[in-house]
Design a protein around this motif. Sequence first.
Motif, PDB file in Angstrom:
ATOM      1  N   ASN A  80      40.402  32.479  46.228  1.00 37.44           N
ATOM      2  CA  ASN A  80      40.477  31.317  47.112  1.00 37.44           C
ATOM      3  C   ASN A  80      41.455  31.524  48.266  1.00 37.44           C
ATOM      4  O   ASN A  80      41.345  30.864  49.300  1.00 37.44           O
ATOM      5  CB  ASN A  80      40.878  30.073  46.317  1.00 37.44           C
ATOM      6  CG  ASN A  80      39.839  29.697  45.276  1.00 37.44           C
ATOM      7  OD1 ASN A  80      38.690  30.140  45.338  1.00 37.44           O
ATOM      8  ND2 ASN A  80      40.228  28.891  44.307  1.00 37.44           N
ATOM      9  N   GLN A  81      42.393  32.445  48.083  1.00 40.02           N
ATOM     10  CA  GLN A  81      43.376  32.727  49.123  1.00 40.02           C
ATOM     11  C   GLN A  81      42.980  33.938  49.960  1.00 40.02           C
ATOM     12  O   GLN A  81      43.745  34.391  50.809  1.00 40.02           O
ATOM     13  CB  GLN A  81      44.752  32.934  48.481  1.00 40.02           C
ATOM     14  CG  GLN A  81      45.931  32.924  49.433  1.00 40.02           C
ATOM     15  CD  GLN A  81      46.041  31.642  50.253  1.00 40.02           C
ATOM     16  OE1 GLN A  81      45.660  30.575  49.799  1.00 40.02           O
ATOM     17  NE2 GLN A  81      46.540  31.751  51.469  1.00 40.02           N
ATOM     18  N   GLY A  82      41.772  34.472  49.743  1.00 42.00           N
ATOM     19  CA  GLY A  82      41.256  35.546  50.581  1.00 42.00           C
ATOM     20  C   GLY A  82      41.511  36.951  50.089  1.00 42.00           C
ATOM     21  O   GLY A  82      41.218  37.925  50.799  1.00 42.00           O
ATOM     22  N   PHE A  83      42.017  37.112  48.865  1.00 44.75           N
ATOM     23  CA  PHE A  83      42.211  38.451  48.312  1.00 44.75           C
ATOM     24  C   PHE A  83      40.867  39.029  47.873  1.00 44.75           C
ATOM     25  O   PHE A  83      39.969  38.299  47.455  1.00 44.75           O
ATOM     26  CB  PHE A  83      43.154  38.402  47.105  1.00 44.75           C
ATOM     27  CG  PHE A  83      44.603  38.225  47.457  1.00 44.75           C
ATOM     28  CD1 PHE A  83      45.435  39.328  47.629  1.00 44.75           C
ATOM     29  CD2 PHE A  83      45.138  36.954  47.607  1.00 44.75           C
ATOM     30  CE1 PHE A  83      46.769  39.164  47.952  1.00 44.75           C
ATOM     31  CE2 PHE A  83      46.482  36.777  47.925  1.00 44.75           C
ATOM     32  CZ  PHE A  83      47.297  37.877  48.108  1.00 44.75           C
ATOM     33  N   LYS A  84      40.763  40.324  47.946  1.00 45.06           N
ATOM     34  CA  LYS A  84      39.567  40.998  47.468  1.00 45.06           C
ATOM     35  C   LYS A  84      39.624  41.092  45.948  1.00 45.06           C
ATOM     36  O   LYS A  84      40.615  41.546  45.384  1.00 45.06           O
ATOM     37  CB  LYS A  84      39.466  42.409  48.066  1.00 45.06           C
ATOM     38  CG  LYS A  84      38.204  43.161  47.657  1.00 45.06           C
ATOM     39  CD  LYS A  84      38.156  44.538  48.313  1.00 45.06           C
ATOM     40  CE  LYS A  84      36.897  45.289  47.897  1.00 45.06           C
ATOM     41  NZ  LYS A  84      36.840  46.657  48.537  1.00 45.06           N
TER      42      LYS A  84
END
Length: 351
Positions: A80-84
Amino acid sequence: DRMKWLFVILLTVSLLDTTTVAAENPAAPSVEVDHQRIRTAVEKSLLLLQRASAGSAEKRPCFTCHSQALPVLAITAARNQGFKIDKANLRRQLDHTAAFLMRGKENYAAGKGQGGRIDTAGYALWTLQAGKHRPDDVTAAVVDYILQTNADSDHWTHNSNRPPTEASDFTTTYVALRGLLAFGTAEQRMRIAQRQNTVVQWLLKTATSDTEDRVFQLRALSLAQTENKTQQAFADALITAQRPDGGWAQKDDMMSDAYATGTVLACLVQTGHLAPASACFQRGLQFLLKSQNPDGSWLVESRSKPFQEYFETGFPHGVNQFVSTSATAWATIALIESLAKPYPTKSSDVK
């Protein structure tokens, strides 16, 4: 006038010199550098959490709080925070959890549940909620089981003695209530509301004995949407328990560790009682960053008496790997929260 202009020139030169020094000094404080350090720490821990969840699912058909629930909470927070993330592995963990509950459907309908009872049922539903699993007949059966269990009591009681995650009635009550609110059907809604009202009274009057109790007491009060001023005293008790090293301890006679610190920071920020930019949160953040191992994990020694055959999941720390997986998950969630957009003054605990 000449003196005035001379002062302006000197001030301008001074500011230019300061800017040049800061640009040439990579050690100078920088929000971007701090955030990159946090992102690097999260990326390293995510690899281990994904490995542990995959390893556990390969070797055991059962659902576990330490290898499915908490890793999934950290992995979905990271996503949700954009990490892969490894999307295939996340899907596998959610399918693994759903299949586990499906195998116990008849027992849930009969009011028997599965091993671990309410702790297992509640954490499994929390896992499915994090993965955006849609309510179905299986989750409805699990909710009905939760409503039947401890029906003559004002709270739910834990079945195991595996501290810190499965040894607190406050934790058990929280995961039970969360499961009801997340997956309860329209037909179950009135019973859920009645149970929630009873539970709130127990939460408000019951003394806690350790950090785990206090964390999930506050989480449950937030979940039940009690007044913010009612919650504040419980939040303050957690905040004032911060140690000089920036961390929190599981119990008063123990040292600060990543499990307690991660659970407290995540609880306070997610319930809207602490901003990531606050001095308290930042001190906790520094404790986590300093105590993380080079491999990306956090080591916490087990206090549980094992009752299942030991097996390797691929996570470090041998016989301490299960609680260390949980600690690493909570620490990771806390780090991720420091990167998220600011929370409002008060928010519901269910997202």
